[in-house]
Design a protein around this motif. Structure first.
Motif, PDB file in Angstrom:
ATOM      1  N   LYS A 113       0.796  -1.235   0.000  1.00 32.60           N
ATOM      2  CA  LYS A 113       0.000   0.000   0.000  1.00 32.60           C
ATOM      3  C   LYS A 113       0.824   1.279   0.000  1.00 32.60           C
ATOM      4  CE  LYS A 113      -1.989  -1.602   3.974  1.00 32.60           C
ATOM      5  NZ  LYS A 113      -2.897  -1.751   5.096  1.00 32.60           N
ATOM      6  N   GLU A 114       2.062   1.234   0.459  1.00 34.23           N
ATOM      7  CA  GLU A 114       2.849   2.475   0.502  1.00 34.23           C
ATOM      8  C   GLU A 114       3.757   2.658  -0.709  1.00 34.23           C
ATOM      9  OE1 GLU A 114       1.654   4.381   2.713  1.00 34.23           O
ATOM     10  OE2 GLU A 114       0.535   2.655   3.456  1.00 34.23           O
ATOM     11  N   ARG A 139      -7.446  -2.096  -0.017  1.00 29.55           N
ATOM     12  CA  ARG A 139      -6.397  -2.332   0.980  1.00 29.55           C
ATOM     13  C   ARG A 139      -5.012  -2.434   0.344  1.00 29.55           C
ATOM     14  NH1 ARG A 139      -7.779  -6.175   5.541  1.00 29.55           N
ATOM     15  NH2 ARG A 139      -8.575  -4.266   6.480  1.00 29.55           N
ATOM     16  N   ILE A 158      -3.877  -0.313  -1.592  1.00 29.74           N
ATOM     17  CA  ILE A 158      -3.358   1.050  -1.794  1.00 29.74           C
ATOM     18  C   ILE A 158      -3.545   1.954  -0.582  1.00 29.74           C
ATOM     19  CG2 ILE A 158      -3.683   0.985  -4.296  1.00 29.74           C
ATOM     20  CD1 ILE A 158      -6.125   2.727  -4.010  1.00 29.74           C
ATOM     21  N   SER A 159      -4.261   1.481   0.424  1.00 31.19           N
ATOM     22  CA  SER A 159      -4.587   2.395   1.523  1.00 31.19           C
ATOM     23  C   SER A 159      -5.104   1.625   2.730  1.00 31.19           C
ATOM     24  CB  SER A 159      -5.684   3.358   1.036  1.00 31.19           C
ATOM     25  OG  SER A 159      -6.283   4.023   2.116  1.00 31.19           O
ATOM     26  N   TRP A 166      -5.087   2.841  10.279  1.00 31.69           N
ATOM     27  CA  TRP A 166      -4.573   4.211  10.275  1.00 31.69           C
ATOM     28  C   TRP A 166      -3.903   4.530  11.607  1.00 31.69           C
ATOM     29  CZ3 TRP A 166      -5.207   7.911   6.262  1.00 31.69           C
ATOM     30  CH2 TRP A 166      -4.716   9.174   6.568  1.00 31.69           C
ATOM     31  N   TYR A 169       0.657   8.374   8.370  1.00 36.10           N
ATOM     32  CA  TYR A 169      -0.439   8.637   7.425  1.00 36.10           C
ATOM     33  C   TYR A 169      -0.866  10.106   7.439  1.00 36.10           C
ATOM     34  CZ  TYR A 169      -0.916   3.714   6.288  1.00 36.10           C
ATOM     35  OH  TYR A 169      -0.678   2.445   5.826  1.00 36.10           O
ATOM     36  N   GLN A 222       1.383  11.709   5.208  1.00 36.46           N
ATOM     37  CA  GLN A 222       1.030  11.395   3.808  1.00 36.46           C
ATOM     38  C   GLN A 222      -0.024  12.365   3.293  1.00 36.46           C
ATOM     39  OE1 GLN A 222       2.013   8.456   1.672  1.00 36.46           O
ATOM     40  NE2 GLN A 222       3.738   8.929   2.986  1.00 36.46           N
ATOM     41  N   ILE A 279      -9.106   8.672   6.213  1.00 36.00           N
ATOM     42  CA  ILE A 279      -8.985   7.473   5.359  1.00 36.00           C
ATOM     43  C   ILE A 279      -9.640   7.740   4.004  1.00 36.00           C
ATOM     44  CG2 ILE A 279      -9.756   5.068   5.090  1.00 36.00           C
ATOM     45  CD1 ILE A 279      -9.456   4.756   8.147  1.00 36.00           C
ATOM     46  N   LEU A 315      -7.481  10.003   1.879  1.00 33.60           N
ATOM     47  CA  LEU A 315      -6.289   9.314   1.362  1.00 33.60           C
ATOM     48  C   LEU A 315      -6.671   8.327   0.256  1.00 33.60           C
ATOM     49  CD1 LEU A 315      -3.162   9.155   1.884  1.00 33.60           C
ATOM     50  CD2 LEU A 315      -3.630   7.029   3.095  1.00 33.60           C
ATOM     51  N   GLN A 316      -7.756   7.644   0.457  1.00 33.29           N
ATOM     52  CA  GLN A 316      -8.197   6.694  -0.583  1.00 33.29           C
ATOM     53  C   GLN A 316      -8.499   7.421  -1.893  1.00 33.29           C
ATOM     54  OE1 GLN A 316     -11.453   4.576   1.275  1.00 33.29           O
ATOM     55  NE2 GLN A 316     -10.085   3.118   2.280  1.00 33.29           N
ATOM     56  N   ARG A 325      -5.266   8.371  -3.519  1.00 26.99           N
ATOM     57  CA  ARG A 325      -4.514   7.225  -4.053  1.00 26.99           C
ATOM     58  C   ARG A 325      -5.225   6.578  -5.240  1.00 26.99           C
ATOM     59  NH1 ARG A 325      -1.274   4.530   1.081  1.00 26.99           N
ATOM     60  NH2 ARG A 325       0.151   6.287   1.317  1.00 26.99           N
TER      61      ARG A 325
END
Lengths: 65, 724
Positions: B486-487, B624, B626-627, B634, B641, B644, B661, B664-665, B668
């Motif tokens: 994911k990172e 999951r 990717i994030s 988290w 995060y 990020q 979350i 971020l999703q 991403r």
């Protein structure tokens, strides 16, 4: 300050390559380090000092899982 | 063992290999009991090289667009490659099995060590193509000594990989010493009862005096084998040597081998310690870098990971035995645990030797399901081989089941009495036995893999489909192998922009991207997702193992090359160019090596298209991968995060964890789409992920039937704007 893989890191006099790797939790044994474009042999990480303002590349050599 | 009835027999004159090729492939139809010999043309060598390339070419000619995995015309094609069978250079005993997969409904290729591929070639065959479905269980026996192929009635009632391979070595060898001239491909009952069946490949370990197994684990090849009612494939061949390939330039092969042996002897203890622990040296490293899958990939690290440290496995593995799975492999990473007494299952109380486990198995049947007990993992690994089940798909599927149970989507009733969850070792072992033996509906469902579980859990148990899609770690129908991606944006592509699904054999870019930060732009990532998948595919054409490429490196690798180049281990790449030329007498260079791969890469992409897959929609990615999906993911790395988000221009201050979350999703997912575009452009594909006719022409892969498939599926709206 120095740059390690593009990220800023606080510098102090006498700072060694090993200290940087420990601080970054870089435990991978097949790591290669360049200071300002010059490679540092793996067996000299403990004693090699890093100058202020250095651009450090700590490259994990694995290219595949 | 009772005498095996001969159902059909065919005689042939074995051709000796010349410059890496025998020039012949063997066709066996276990349904109508027909045999045939096919010629390997110069064009076939030029365009497909060998190994996986030959497998794809033969399969293409054998199937229809509508063929599915359990149709009789589906094949298992097994082929080494021109370098397969040399004993001078480490890692030269691999075969690549190609088939239409029950998990993905498209072509899959899976590789294995062991002695089968070299012996098959020395028996006269560059590839073995098996088609049809037998009426009852059979054994295919290729006798390179006598020049005959037989289909025999199988004497086995209870199929398990260990018994079948041991008994067949016994049956076909004249003496204990003679067992090394035999190799068997077999699977187990679990391959019949699941879609996760693996192909176990034997080699006789003379020092231990036992038959050992390596696996072509992924994609369900074992399931296809059992669907054809094949209990085993046996090859026998005496009278060969390391020079039986008749290379063009044996001195160069010798020289390159000696150079690498020296590197391994001198440097392995300081580098990866493959000779002591195999790939489990990665256990602690992956944990240190938040890459070890824990609890269905929720986390990348766990305090109990110290219990699966390589030093613990080092004590379990028998040391001091050269553990190569083919002759001459000084990397010797096929570790084994000897004298292990099983605590569960049909062989409870027996003392056995266990092959591996390797890193992937330690994570799949370990951290990913919350079990940090090497003894448990070793037992689970043994039984996975015994039942003929891929440890990676099994472990990732179990991890999904554990999370679904903990989320309340499953309960004791739906699991037929099992109290599951992360770390529930006893119940998980019981589930493995049920899956292997085909006991119960729930076990049968788990054995079909995550994609089918997602549909069934939603339909039958009312689980929310959206969540199942987010946490079910599969792509193209196959389970993700054992790294937290994911990172690393580039590794999203390394897993999910692949030909056959998220297996790490195309590209492992996490360090380059996430840690080294060598791939800052989407174009950089796309370039890596062009080079590495193509470079690595080449091993599958030549018949080689990937590990000696970069699990050992020359001492001056880091001083001789700039960082970007050093990651490719240029000296070892040159070794492969020189090896290929020394074997075949050709004169390729590094660029042509990539070209050889790119031809097959694009051919396989078109093959997926032909089978109804192979477009952008098939390159989907679970959230999951990717994030983080849930709050606890988290919160476990909150500072990381939050940073990020900040670095993407979003101030996390005042946002709830759920809002963070979601933001971020969104970020991403937008990055994912950019990555897909960049990669497709670099690969010469259109917006829908289809190779263009121009690209096929450039590669010399514009065969009429291939171009016809591309034209049938190409839409004008999928052209890039600059091409219009």
């Amino acid at each position: 300050m120095i740059s390690v893989n593009g990220e800023s890191m606080k510098w102090h006099p006498g700072m060694t390559v090993r200290e940087i790797l420990d601080a970054k939790h870089y435990t991978f044994p097949m790591i290669a380090v360049w200071i300002n474009g010059t490679p540092v042999p793996r067996d000299r990480f403990d004693e090699t000092e890093v100058p202020d303002g250095a651009n450090v590349q700590a490259v994990h050599m694995i290219g595949g899982g | 063992m009772k005498e095996m009835k001969i159902l059909s027999e065919w005689a042939y004159s074995p051709c000796e290999p010349y410059r890496g090729y025998t020039g012949k492939t063997l066709y066996v139809n276990v349904g109508n009991l027909k045999f045939a010999e096919k010629n390997v043309t110069e064009e076939m060598k030029e365009k497909f090289v060998g190994g996986r390339g030959f497998g794809l070419k033969l399969l293409w000619d054998a199937v229809r667009d509508e063929t599915r995995w359990n149709d009789p015309e589906n094949e298992i094609v097994i082929s080494g490659g021109p370098l397969c069978g040399i004993t001078q250079y480490p890692g030269s005993g691999k075969y690549y099995a190609v088939f239409i997969s029950p998990l993905t409904d498209q072509t899959y290729d899976s590789n294995s060590g062991g002695h089968f591929a070299p012996l098959l070639k020395f028996a006269g065959w560059d590839a073995l193509e098996i088609q049809g479905k037998a009426e009852r269980d059979v054994i295919v026996f290729i006798d390179g000594d006598e020049g005959k192929v037989q289909v025999l009635e199988s004497p086995f009632r209870d199929i398990n990989a260990h018994s079948v391979t041991e008994e067949l070595h016994e049956r076909f060898a004249a003496s204990e010493k003679d067992k090394r001239f035999i190799s068997v491909i077999a699977t187990g009952k679990g391959a019949e009862n699941t879609y996760l069946g693996c192909l176990n490949t034997s080699f006789y370990d003379a020092r231990r005096g036992i038959v050992r197994l390596k696996q072509a684990g992924r994609g369900g090849g074992g399931t296809v084998l059992r669907d054809k009612k094949i209990a085993a494939i046996v090859v026998r061949k005496h009278g060969w040597s390391g020079m039986s390939n008749n290379p063009a330039d044996p001195e160069t092969i010798q020289r390159l081998g000696l150079k690498l042996h020296k590197e391994i002897y001198e440097l392995d203890d300081k580098q990866s310690r493959m000779r002591r622990v195999g790939t489990v040296h990665l256990n602690e490293i992956m944990n240190d870098y938040h890459l070890l899958p824990v609890h269905n990939y929720k986390f990348g690290q766990h305090p109990e990971a110290k219990n699966i440290h390589s030093t613990i496995y080092e004590k379990m593995f028998t040391q001091g035995i050269p553990d190569g799975c083919w002759y001459g492999c000084t990397m010797a990473c096929s570790k084994a645990i000897d004298g292990f007494t099983l605590k569960t299952g049909p062989w409870k109380g027996r003392t056995v030797s266990i092959d591996g486990p390797e890193y992937e198995t330690c994570a799949a049947l370990g951290s990913n399901i919350g079990v940090f007990d090497p003894e448990w993992t070793a037992e689970a690994a043994f039984y996975a081989d015994f039942y003929g089940i891929d440890t990676i798909s099994l472990g990732t599927s179990l991890a999904f089941v554990c999370e679904c149970y903990e989320l309340g989507y499953l309960n004791e009733e739906t699991t037929e009495g099992l109290k599951l969850g992360f770390g529930k070792a006893e119940a998980l072992m019981e589930l493995i036995h049920r899956i292997g033996e085909g006991r119960g509906e729930f076990a049968a469902l788990v054995g079909k893999g995550i994609r089918r579980m997602k549909a069934a859990f939603a339909e039958r148990f009312g689980a929310p489909r959206e969540i199942l899609e987010a946490i079910g770690m599969e792509g193209q129908g196959i389970e993700v192998s054992e790294y937290v991606s994911k990172e690393s944006v580039a590794q999203w592509g390394g897993y999910f922009l692949t030909l056959k699904g998220p297996q790490h054999d195309e590209a492992w870019l996490i360090f380059m991207d996430m840690v080294n930060r060598q791939l800052p732009t989407f174009e950089d990532k796309a370039e890596a997702l062009h080079y590495f998948p193509n470079f690595r595919l080449w091993f599958s054409l030549a018949g080689l193992c990937k590990l000696p490429w970069n699990d050992i490196e020359p001492e001056d690798n880091l001083t001789k090359y700039p960082p970007q180049e050093a990651a490719k281990v240029p000296e070892h790449v040159q070794n492969y160019v020189d090896l290929f030329n020394a074997m075949t007498g050709k004169k390729i260079d590094k660029a042509e090596l990539i070209l050889q791969s790119e031809r097959v890469y694009n051919f396989q992409r078109v093959f997926q298209l032909r089978l109804g897959k192979g477009t952008r929609k098939d390159h989907s990615i679970p959230l999951r991968a990717i994030s983080p999906v849930f709050k606890d993911e988290w919160e476990a790395r909150r500072d990381y995060y939050d940073e990020q988000l900040r670095s993407s221009g979003v101030d996390p201050q005042g946002l709830s964890t759920e809002e963070k979350i979601k933001r971020l999703q969104e970020l991403r997912l937008a990055q994912w789409e950019k990555l897909v575009d960049a990669v497709y452009r670099r690969r010469g594909w259109d917006k829908n992920g289809i190779p263009t006719v121009e690209k096929l022409e450039e590669l010399g892969m514009d065969f009429e039937s291939v171009v016809a498939v591309v034209k049938k599926h190409t839409r004008k709206e999928d052209q890039w704007e600059e091409d219009l």
